[in-house]
Write a protein that holds these residues in place. Structure first.
Motif, PDB file in Angstrom:
ATOM      1  N   PRO A 138       0.725  -1.274   0.041  1.00 21.20           N
ATOM      2  CA  PRO A 138      -0.049  -0.252   0.069  1.00 21.20           C
ATOM      3  C   PRO A 138       0.862   1.327   0.011  1.00 21.20           C
ATOM      4  O   PRO A 138       2.027   1.294   0.197  1.00 21.20           O
ATOM      5  CB  PRO A 138      -0.771  -0.053   1.340  1.00 21.20           C
ATOM      6  CG  PRO A 138       0.106  -0.836   2.238  1.00 21.20           C
ATOM      7  CD  PRO A 138       0.911  -1.919   1.328  1.00 21.20           C
ATOM      8  N   GLY A 139       0.371   2.358  -0.397  1.00 23.84           N
ATOM      9  CA  GLY A 139       0.924   3.477  -0.309  1.00 23.84           C
ATOM     10  C   GLY A 139       1.660   3.908   1.080  1.00 23.84           C
ATOM     11  O   GLY A 139       1.021   3.417   2.205  1.00 23.84           O
ATOM     12  N   LEU A 140       2.763   4.429   1.011  1.00 23.61           N
ATOM     13  CA  LEU A 140       3.581   4.486   2.231  1.00 23.61           C
ATOM     14  C   LEU A 140       3.443   5.722   2.830  1.00 23.61           C
ATOM     15  O   LEU A 140       3.736   6.865   2.333  1.00 23.61           O
ATOM     16  CB  LEU A 140       5.147   4.239   1.991  1.00 23.61           C
ATOM     17  CG  LEU A 140       5.932   4.420   3.245  1.00 23.61           C
ATOM     18  CD1 LEU A 140       5.841   3.553   4.160  1.00 23.61           C
ATOM     19  CD2 LEU A 140       7.593   4.419   2.599  1.00 23.61           C
ATOM     20  N   THR A 141       2.840   5.804   4.223  1.00 25.14           N
ATOM     21  CA  THR A 141       2.735   6.978   5.114  1.00 25.14           C
ATOM     22  C   THR A 141       4.285   7.440   5.231  1.00 25.14           C
ATOM     23  O   THR A 141       4.898   6.697   5.610  1.00 25.14           O
ATOM     24  CB  THR A 141       2.000   6.626   6.349  1.00 25.14           C
ATOM     25  OG1 THR A 141       0.787   6.414   5.875  1.00 25.14           O
ATOM     26  CG2 THR A 141       2.131   7.910   7.262  1.00 25.14           C
ATOM     27  N   SER A 142       4.422   8.942   5.138  1.00 20.21           N
ATOM     28  CA  SER A 142       5.760   9.156   5.033  1.00 20.21           C
ATOM     29  C   SER A 142       5.995  10.819   5.767  1.00 20.21           C
ATOM     30  O   SER A 142       4.693  11.155   5.580  1.00 20.21           O
ATOM     31  CB  SER A 142       6.589   8.969   3.808  1.00 20.21           C
ATOM     32  OG  SER A 142       7.903   9.249   4.047  1.00 20.21           O
ATOM     33  N   ILE A 143       7.097  10.849   6.014  1.00 25.36           N
ATOM     34  CA  ILE A 143       7.259  12.417   6.513  1.00 25.36           C
ATOM     35  C   ILE A 143       7.877  13.192   5.503  1.00 25.36           C
ATOM     36  O   ILE A 143       8.937  12.841   5.047  1.00 25.36           O
ATOM     37  CB  ILE A 143       8.159  12.596   7.939  1.00 25.36           C
ATOM     38  CG1 ILE A 143       7.886  11.463   8.833  1.00 25.36           C
ATOM     39  CG2 ILE A 143       8.480  13.616   8.354  1.00 25.36           C
ATOM     40  CD1 ILE A 143       6.245  11.781   9.453  1.00 25.36           C
TER      41      ILE A 143
END
Lengths: 351, 351
Positions: free
Chosen positions: B308-313
């Motif tokens: 899945p799309g990667l949550t990132s900073i």
DNA sequence: TTGTAGGCGTTATCAT
DNA sequence: ATGATAACGCCTACAA
């Protein structure tokens, strides 16, 4: 009586940094001796050498590389001129060039053209003035008469200051046989992609991405040749141009997939474009590779980690940069027209 | 009678390139006048000006930037010293710095340390000799006493040739308040990641990646603070160190997932590490985000296209490079300790 | 082994 | 408006 203004009060203002003469004065020797100690030339008595070293240390003396460069001593920088750095391929290329430059004691300059001809020309002019040793030019524009002439101009003007020009990612230029070129076999790569797809039974194979840059020309040519190899012919409705950006590629891919008779496979100009295709496929719930096979180009680090893994054309960009640099710095007598091999890396996106 | 050896036959061999005197001779004027025409100083009669221009053109004259630089004229280069370019974040940073440098007429130098201290020192020494205007140092080593002393040394030696040092990606250094620092709020970013996970009900939140570099220190600190904010405490068995490479992260993640009591969420040092976690999860058929939530750092271009799309900073790396460059070139009076905001971009990897 | 004396290509000052 | 000249910091052929 006021002391008469020092006779030699002309020219530029003196700097405040310690220079060779200061060191000499402090050490009680002549500037020539200091120079000999610091460059390691000729014999200097150990005692004198020590004195000089000490004086230099105390003054925090740093040789002025510019003055040395002006005397033909000191190494002239290597420059990489490239459209931008937005792509892992360029980063690798730059890394290869930097490694060679630094390892051989040259500075490494970088400048981005952003695809702007005026900027490119300004950069070359500056590099000329700065007496770069060599220029590696990643030329991304359309390869037409005008571009050839521009390159010929660069070659001349750089040659006039004894700098070497190397064209990177550009095929051999018949009209300019004296320009060194370092390329990867982009034609063969794209061709292999189509053959790979053909072998899987695909007959409606599209091409998506740039078509008017130097790299694009080659990749598109490879696509054409591959179609021929696979016993197919070009269907111009399956050739869609778009910029090398995911967002734009996404839109273009939507158009392609919405056709009444859509392609069953797409050869992309780059992995960046391929990602756009992935997005479009997701939008339309088109299964990759079940309903659509996709091939990218560049084999970016993330290609294996997309879902499904992206089949792509691997090219030795680091090597391309390194070899370009070697040619530009005249460190090699190798062939001045290098064509490095590419390789298809098959992953799940082509079944 | 043989002509007496020319008295001034010393020094370096003359170059074959046309110089100011050549132009002057051809135009029938003095070198000073040529200089005036080319630099646009003072008044020169139009007629003379034209003659000079013509002569310069004919000889293909190119001003010697080195000679100009030696006189304090001409712009000194900006240098970016960075571990490598293997990461999209560095590329953006470099782009920002290059833009500022080029736009202000400076050359842009780049050199890679590869994390090697000796190399870093050698690079700084060279830049000193070459009289760089400023040095942007992306220091990636462990932030200890030794490193601080090294940086202090750089600061001094660069200052002695009137060059500015800017630390990039480094927090404010209390022991060296005179070193400009440009940073992104890495602490806040990592902290936000943990808070985000805590709000989703996670209680076993691991940290994976570097822990001993400058950036790592900050991100790890943010992780700790975030745990506290979420009312949790650090479980040292959930903190696993690994290099910033997908392959190594993959192995480390396997260990983490194989634990009897595995984490339900992992905060990664970088997106590169997060990809390693994805691979490990796939190996063990662990569902993301169902069984495992993942947060990356840097918000790389491909983060949205992983599955899945990667949550990132997200962090403004381009800006960081640009602001560093501005400080290094003394183009700004802004605060010399910049901390740019980061932002959590939530995607599917955290549910 | 060390010192002396140009000279690299440019620009700024002084004088015409 | 233009010319002569010293000076930037360094290196090296020659002399001592």
């Amino acid at each position: 009586m006021p002391e008469p203004r020092k006779r030699g009060a002309r020219g530029p203002a003196p700097t405040n940094e310690a220079n060779l003469r200061d060191v000499a004065a402090l050490a009680g020797v002549s500037p020539a001796t200091v120079s000999r100690v610091l460059t390691g030339t000729a014999g200097v008595r150990d005692e004198t050498r020590a004195k000089v070293r000490e004086a230099a240390e105390e003054l925090g003396y740093v040789a002025n590389g510019l003055a040395q460069a002006m005397l033909g001593r000191g190494r002239r920088p290597l420059a990489l001129v490239t459209p931008a750095l937005h792509d892992a391929a360029f980063s690798e290329l730059a890394s290869g060039a930097e490694e060679v430059a630094t390892h051989n004691g040259h500075l490494f300059l970088m400048a981005f053209t952003h695809g702007d001809v005026a900027r490119e020309e300004a950069i070359i002019a500056t590099l000329r003035e700065q007496r770069a040793a060599g220029v590696v030019l990643v030329h991304a524009g359309a390869p037409d008469k005008e571009a050839d002439q521009r390159i010929a101009g660069y070659l001349h003007s750089l040659a006039s200051v004894n700098a070497t020009l190397v064209l990177c990612g550009h095929p051999y230029l018949p009209s300019l046989p004296s320009v060194a070129t370092v390329n990867v076999d982009q034609i063969g790569g794209a061709r292999a992609a189509v053959i790979h797809l053909g072998a899987k039974g695909h007959r409606r194979i599209a091409f998506l991405g740039l078509t008017h840059s130097s790299a694009a020309n080659q990749r598109f040519l490879g696509y054409s040749l591959g179609l021929r190899d696979a016993g197919l012919t070009i269907d111009s409705s399956l050739v869609v141009e778009c910029p090398d950006e995911t967002v734009e590629a996404h839109l273009a891919a939507l158009l392609l997939l919405r056709k009444p008779d859509p392609p069953t496979a797409i050869v992309c100009f780059s992995d960046i474009v391929a990602v756009g295709v992935y997005r479009a496929a997701r939008d339309f719930h088109v299964d990759i590779p079940g309903q659509l096979a996709v091939v990218g180009f560049d084999d970016s680090p993330f290609a294996a980690d997309l879902t499904p893994g992206l089949t792509s054309i691997h090219a030795p960009f680091y090597d391309m940069g390194a070899r370009s640099a070697r040619l530009a710095l005249r460190l090699t007598d190798d062939d001045t027209h290098v064509d490095l091999p590419t390789e298809l890396v098959a992953r799940d996106s082509t079944g």
